[in-house]
Design a protein around this motif. Structure first.
Motif, mmCIF file in Angstrom:
data_model
loop_
_atom_site.group_PDB
_atom_site.id
_atom_site.type_symbol
_atom_site.label_atom_id
_atom_site.label_comp_id
_atom_site.label_asym_id
_atom_site.label_seq_id
_atom_site.Cartn_x
_atom_site.Cartn_y
_atom_site.Cartn_z
ATOM 1 N N UNK A 67 -55.390 -35.362 68.016
ATOM 2 C CA UNK A 67 -54.107 -35.154 68.115
ATOM 3 C C UNK A 67 -53.761 -33.779 68.930
ATOM 4 N N UNK A 68 -54.600 -32.703 68.786
ATOM 5 C CA UNK A 68 -54.236 -31.775 69.584
ATOM 6 C C UNK A 68 -55.303 -30.747 69.658
ATOM 7 N N UNK A 69 -55.593 -30.039 70.689
ATOM 8 C CA UNK A 69 -56.678 -28.921 70.974
ATOM 9 C C UNK A 69 -55.682 -27.790 71.376
ATOM 10 N N UNK A 70 -55.608 -26.818 70.638
ATOM 11 C CA UNK A 70 -54.553 -25.627 70.790
ATOM 12 C C UNK A 70 -55.444 -24.390 71.106
ATOM 13 N N UNK A 71 -55.515 -23.866 72.281
ATOM 14 C CA UNK A 71 -56.554 -22.521 72.542
ATOM 15 C C UNK A 71 -55.843 -21.541 71.760
ATOM 16 N N UNK A 72 -56.841 -20.628 70.955
ATOM 17 C CA UNK A 72 -56.256 -19.501 70.319
ATOM 18 C C UNK A 72 -56.769 -18.114 70.990
ATOM 19 N N UNK A 73 -57.286 -18.373 72.124
ATOM 20 C CA UNK A 73 -57.558 -17.058 72.958
ATOM 21 C C UNK A 73 -57.532 -17.592 74.215
ATOM 22 N N UNK A 74 -57.563 -16.799 75.350
ATOM 23 C CA UNK A 74 -57.429 -17.082 76.699
ATOM 24 C C UNK A 74 -58.510 -17.793 77.220
ATOM 25 N N UNK A 75 -58.039 -18.731 78.221
ATOM 26 C CA UNK A 75 -58.914 -19.675 78.653
ATOM 27 C C UNK A 75 -59.860 -19.359 79.864
#
Length: 230
Positions: A67-75
């Motif tokens: 459904x979703x992959x939400x980064x929690x730290x800078x890419x």
């Protein structure tokens, strides 16, 4: 009771398949699952070159069960945390396959180069062959990496240098070996990255890139080794 380590190539599942397409990225599960309906969520960690992590996340986000992959730290870092939300009804879970057999396992798997690493704990009456057969249903592959009685474990495992060497490309091995031989890692070194590059016949930038990637792979393997001992 025995400790068994299996590598599983989980064909058809996005984590495993996309990992195979991005061999320099390591995926680690960092949390338990939340949610009781079809939609489940957990925290994952991705480590590797930033551009490879970004590509991994883009492809992973487009996979059907996700459904979703939400980064929690800078890419732009070589270690990224993300929240993964997926449809559990479309997810062929190795953990569920193990639970169906009543097998104990260590939570928090590691996936690299398409292979999932699972540590199992089998009683005397548990049939390893039956476990392997169950995991290989649907065309999956398995590779036995360890099978030892817990009572026989007295000293820390040794780092598998053969496996570590396979992680490096020929050029990365050459640059890293040359750097070590030229004293690049000595505390009072007078060897520069330009010297290493000249010795192997590449530019300073190319030498740095190969050495940086080699160092990342070596440290990732050491980290995985140390983590497995905890």
């Amino acid at each position: 009771m025995r400790e068994v380590v299996l590598l599983v190539r989980h064909h058809g599942e996005p984590e495993s398949d996309i990992s195979a397409a991005y061999p320099e990225v390591t995926l680690r599960s960092r949390s338990s699952l939340t949610g009781r309906a079809a939609s489940r969520k957990r925290i994952i960690e991705l480590s590797g070159p930033p551009e490879e992590i970004t590509g991994f996340i883009e492809e992973f986000s487009a996979a059907d069960p996700v459904h979703k992959v939400e980064p929690l730290s800078p890419l732009d870092r070589d270690r990224v945390f993300a929240a993964l939300t997926f449809d559990a009804t479309q997810w062929d879970s190795i953990a569920e396959r193990l639970s169906e057999l009543g097998v104990l396992y260590r939570s928090g798997t590691v996936i690299k180069r398409g292979w999932e690493r699972w540590t199992l704990y089998l009683d005397a009456d548990d049939d390893l062959a039956a476990v392997v057969d169950h995991l290989e249903e649907g065309g999956n592959e398995t590779e036995l990496r360890r099978d030892v009685e817990l009572s026989d474990i007295h000293a820390p495992d040794q780092l598998d240098l053969t496996s570590l060497a396979r992680e490096l490309t020929a050029r990365q091995t050459e640059v890293l070996t040359t750097a070590v031989e030229m004293g690049y890692y000595e505390s009072n070194r007078d060897t520069s990255i330009e010297d290493v590059g000249e010795a192997v016949g590449v530019s300073r930038t190319t030498a740095w890139e190969h050495l940086n990637r080699a160092e990342r792979k070596v440290m990732a393997e050491i980290h995985e080794f140390l983590e497995a001992r905890q």
